[in-house]
Write a protein that holds these residues in place. Structure first.
Motif, PDB file in Angstrom:
ATOM      1  N   ALA A   1      19.369  56.805  -3.151  1.00 29.07           N
ATOM      2  CA  ALA A   1      18.589  55.112  -3.119  1.00 29.07           C
ATOM      3  C   ALA A   1      19.321  54.591  -2.216  1.00 29.07           C
ATOM      4  CB  ALA A   1      18.149  55.296  -4.118  1.00 29.07           C
ATOM      5  N   ASP A   2      20.435  54.867  -1.817  1.00 24.34           N
ATOM      6  CA  ASP A   2      21.069  54.144  -0.652  1.00 24.34           C
ATOM      7  C   ASP A   2      20.800  53.816   0.875  1.00 24.34           C
ATOM      8  OD1 ASP A   2      23.056  52.319   1.076  1.00 24.34           O
ATOM      9  OD2 ASP A   2      24.165  52.121  -1.125  1.00 24.34           O
ATOM     10  N   ARG A   3      20.066  54.194   0.867  1.00 25.86           N
ATOM     11  CA  ARG A   3      19.082  55.170   2.427  1.00 25.86           C
ATOM     12  C   ARG A   3      20.121  54.450   3.594  1.00 25.86           C
ATOM     13  NH1 ARG A   3      14.837  57.011   4.855  1.00 25.86           N
ATOM     14  NH2 ARG A   3      14.448  56.647   7.590  1.00 25.86           N
ATOM     15  N   PRO A   4      20.766  53.370   3.756  1.00 25.61           N
ATOM     16  CA  PRO A   4      21.665  52.629   4.938  1.00 25.61           C
ATOM     17  C   PRO A   4      22.732  53.942   4.819  1.00 25.61           C
ATOM     18  CG  PRO A   4      20.290  50.691   3.779  1.00 25.61           C
ATOM     19  CD  PRO A   4      20.081  51.702   3.038  1.00 25.61           C
ATOM     20  N   ARG A   5      22.771  54.207   3.146  1.00 26.40           N
ATOM     21  CA  ARG A   5      23.854  54.198   3.206  1.00 26.40           C
ATOM     22  C   ARG A   5      24.323  56.053   2.806  1.00 26.40           C
ATOM     23  NH1 ARG A   5      28.003  54.888  -2.366  1.00 26.40           N
ATOM     24  NH2 ARG A   5      29.761  55.874  -1.520  1.00 26.40           N
ATOM     25  N   VAL A   6      23.352  56.481   3.631  1.00 24.34           N
ATOM     26  CA  VAL A   6      22.959  58.010   3.678  1.00 24.34           C
ATOM     27  C   VAL A   6      22.278  58.267   5.554  1.00 24.34           C
ATOM     28  CG1 VAL A   6      21.073  59.947   3.663  1.00 24.34           C
ATOM     29  CG2 VAL A   6      21.809  58.491   1.465  1.00 24.34           C
ATOM     30  N   GLU A   7      21.890  57.017   6.236  1.00 25.86           N
ATOM     31  CA  GLU A   7      22.240  57.049   7.475  1.00 25.86           C
ATOM     32  C   GLU A   7      23.444  57.193   7.939  1.00 25.86           C
ATOM     33  OE1 GLU A   7      19.476  53.593   7.615  1.00 25.86           O
ATOM     34  OE2 GLU A   7      17.354  54.730   8.084  1.00 25.86           O
ATOM     35  N   ALA A   8      24.029  56.193   7.270  1.00 26.35           N
ATOM     36  CA  ALA A   8      25.376  56.455   7.985  1.00 26.35           C
ATOM     37  C   ALA A   8      26.206  57.450   8.029  1.00 26.35           C
ATOM     38  CB  ALA A   8      26.093  54.985   6.775  1.00 26.35           C
ATOM     39  N   MET A   9      25.743  58.125   6.175  1.00 28.59           N
ATOM     40  CA  MET A   9      26.052  59.276   6.171  1.00 28.59           C
ATOM     41  C   MET A   9      26.030  60.829   7.576  1.00 28.59           C
ATOM     42  SD  MET A   9      25.527  59.994   2.379  1.00 28.59           S
ATOM     43  CE  MET A   9      25.598  61.738   2.534  1.00 28.59           C
ATOM     44  N   LEU A  10      24.832  60.446   7.463  1.00 25.39           N
ATOM     45  CA  LEU A  10      24.446  61.761   8.757  1.00 25.39           C
ATOM     46  C   LEU A  10      25.064  61.007  10.521  1.00 25.39           C
ATOM     47  CD1 LEU A  10      21.086  61.394   7.145  1.00 25.39           C
ATOM     48  CD2 LEU A  10      22.767  62.906   7.549  1.00 25.39           C
ATOM     49  N   ARG A  11      24.736  59.750  10.455  1.00 20.89           N
ATOM     50  CA  ARG A  11      25.584  59.371  11.544  1.00 20.89           C
ATOM     51  C   ARG A  11      27.270  59.989  12.414  1.00 20.89           C
ATOM     52  NH1 ARG A  11      23.399  54.773  10.549  1.00 20.89           N
ATOM     53  NH2 ARG A  11      25.953  53.370   9.725  1.00 20.89           N
ATOM     54  N   ASN A  12      27.203  59.921  10.955  1.00 23.58           N
ATOM     55  CA  ASN A  12      29.713  59.781  10.896  1.00 23.58           C
ATOM     56  C   ASN A  12      29.377  61.240  10.638  1.00 23.58           C
ATOM     57  OD1 ASN A  12      29.765  56.908  11.534  1.00 23.58           O
ATOM     58  ND2 ASN A  12      29.314  56.298   9.653  1.00 23.58           N
ATOM     59  N   ALA A  13      28.543  61.820  10.430  1.00 26.10           N
ATOM     60  CA  ALA A  13      28.861  63.337  10.388  1.00 26.10           C
ATOM     61  C   ALA A  13      29.414  64.324  11.307  1.00 26.10           C
ATOM     62  CB  ALA A  13      27.983  64.174   9.507  1.00 26.10           C
ATOM     63  N   GLY A  14      30.271  64.776  11.841  1.00 25.88           N
ATOM     64  CA  GLY A  14      30.806  65.527  12.737  1.00 25.88           C
ATOM     65  C   GLY A  14      29.855  66.664  13.277  1.00 25.88           C
ATOM     66  N   LEU A  15      28.900  66.980  12.168  1.00 26.40           N
ATOM     67  CA  LEU A  15      28.156  68.426  12.190  1.00 26.40           C
ATOM     68  C   LEU A  15      27.191  69.059  11.084  1.00 26.40           C
ATOM     69  CD1 LEU A  15      28.387  71.468  13.474  1.00 26.40           C
ATOM     70  CD2 LEU A  15      29.788  72.242  11.927  1.00 26.40           C
ATOM     71  N   ILE A  16      26.277  68.777  11.563  1.00 28.40           N
ATOM     72  CA  ILE A  16      24.836  69.123  11.077  1.00 28.40           C
ATOM     73  C   ILE A  16      24.720  70.544  11.205  1.00 28.40           C
ATOM     74  CG2 ILE A  16      22.783  68.564   9.866  1.00 28.40           C
ATOM     75  CD1 ILE A  16      23.861  65.781  10.504  1.00 28.40           C
ATOM     76  N   VAL A  17      24.225  71.619  10.084  1.00 31.10           N
ATOM     77  CA  VAL A  17      23.429  72.558  10.567  1.00 31.10           C
ATOM     78  C   VAL A  17      22.245  73.128   9.410  1.00 31.10           C
ATOM     79  CG1 VAL A  17      23.573  75.360  10.748  1.00 31.10           C
ATOM     80  CG2 VAL A  17      26.421  73.783  11.531  1.00 31.10           C
ATOM     81  N   THR A  18      21.442  73.268  10.095  1.00 34.02           N
ATOM     82  CA  THR A  18      19.885  73.153   9.633  1.00 34.02           C
ATOM     83  C   THR A  18      19.863  74.865   9.143  1.00 34.02           C
ATOM     84  OG1 THR A  18      18.378  72.625  11.137  1.00 34.02           O
ATOM     85  CG2 THR A  18      19.703  70.802   9.554  1.00 34.02           C
ATOM     86  N   ALA A  19      18.735  74.854   8.282  1.00 30.52           N
ATOM     87  CA  ALA A  19      18.139  76.190   7.494  1.00 30.52           C
ATOM     88  C   ALA A  19      16.177  76.049   8.163  1.00 30.52           C
ATOM     89  CB  ALA A  19      18.175  76.818   6.897  1.00 30.52           C
ATOM     90  N   ARG A  20      15.726  76.356   8.404  1.00 31.15           N
ATOM     91  CA  ARG A  20      14.152  76.485   8.615  1.00 31.15           C
ATOM     92  C   ARG A  20      13.230  77.103   8.389  1.00 31.15           C
ATOM     93  NH1 ARG A  20      13.200  70.729  10.025  1.00 31.15           N
ATOM     94  NH2 ARG A  20      14.900  69.121  10.372  1.00 31.15           N
ATOM     95  N   LYS A  21      12.245  77.286   8.038  1.00 32.96           N
ATOM     96  CA  LYS A  21      11.076  78.198   8.033  1.00 32.96           C
ATOM     97  C   LYS A  21      10.945  78.314   9.219  1.00 32.96           C
ATOM     98  CE  LYS A  21       9.637  77.551   3.008  1.00 32.96           C
ATOM     99  NZ  LYS A  21       8.685  77.400   2.068  1.00 32.96           N
ATOM    100  N   ALA A  22       9.724  79.075   9.188  1.00 32.50           N
ATOM    101  CA  ALA A  22       9.526  78.893  10.777  1.00 32.50           C
ATOM    102  C   ALA A  22       8.296  78.509  10.942  1.00 32.50           C
ATOM    103  CB  ALA A  22       8.141  80.555  10.812  1.00 32.50           C
TER     104      ALA A  22
END
Length: 138
Positions: A35-56
């Motif tokens: 619910a705290d969007r600025p905090r979530v944005e900071a979590m993503l911005r300051n992560a060193g690595l983000i690995v994702t899985a996506r459908k085709a």
């Protein structure tokens, strides 16, 4: 490529909307500040690595978000897989790709939700009795 193929990628520019959505669909949102969007944005911005899985078709179905120095340690802070896609090895593959991305000699660690302990044990992670936390004060 088959319709049920899973595409994995390092995705440093993952959007907050996509991340929050998969957190909800995985059940992890109850333990994250969605619910705290600025905090979530900071979590993503300051992560060193983000690995994702996506459908085709591009739908995000899993994410591993880590804080790392790529030299000594990697804290896998968020491992989320859409409940509808769990049981297909996606979480284990996200973990494997995280380890591969940080390189040999880097210790990967995480804190498990109580309901996920057996998953991490089955994935080959070792419990560590000497872990300590500073927690937020009310």
């Amino acid at each position: 490529m088959s319709a049920d193929a899973i595409l994995y990628a390092v995705e440093p520019d993952l959007t907050a909307d996509a991340f929050i959505d998969v957190l909800h669909r995985s059940g992890l949102a109850e333990r994250r500040p969605v619910a705290d969007r600025p905090r979530v944005e900071a979590m993503l911005r300051n992560a060193g690595l983000i690995v994702t899985a996506r459908k085709a078709d591009g739908d995000l179905i899993g994410v591993a978000r880590s804080v790392t120095d790529f030299a000594f340690c990697c804290y896998l802070s968020d491992l989320a897989v859409d409940r509808a896609c769990q049981g297909r090895g996606i979480g284990k593959e996200l973990m494997r790709r995280t380890r591969a991305a940080v390189g040999e000699g880097v210790t990967c660690l995480l804190l498990s939700a109580p309901k996920a302990v057996t998953f991490y044990e089955a994935a080959g992670m070792e419990r560590h009795a000497q872990a300590f936390l500073f927690t937020e004060k009310p």
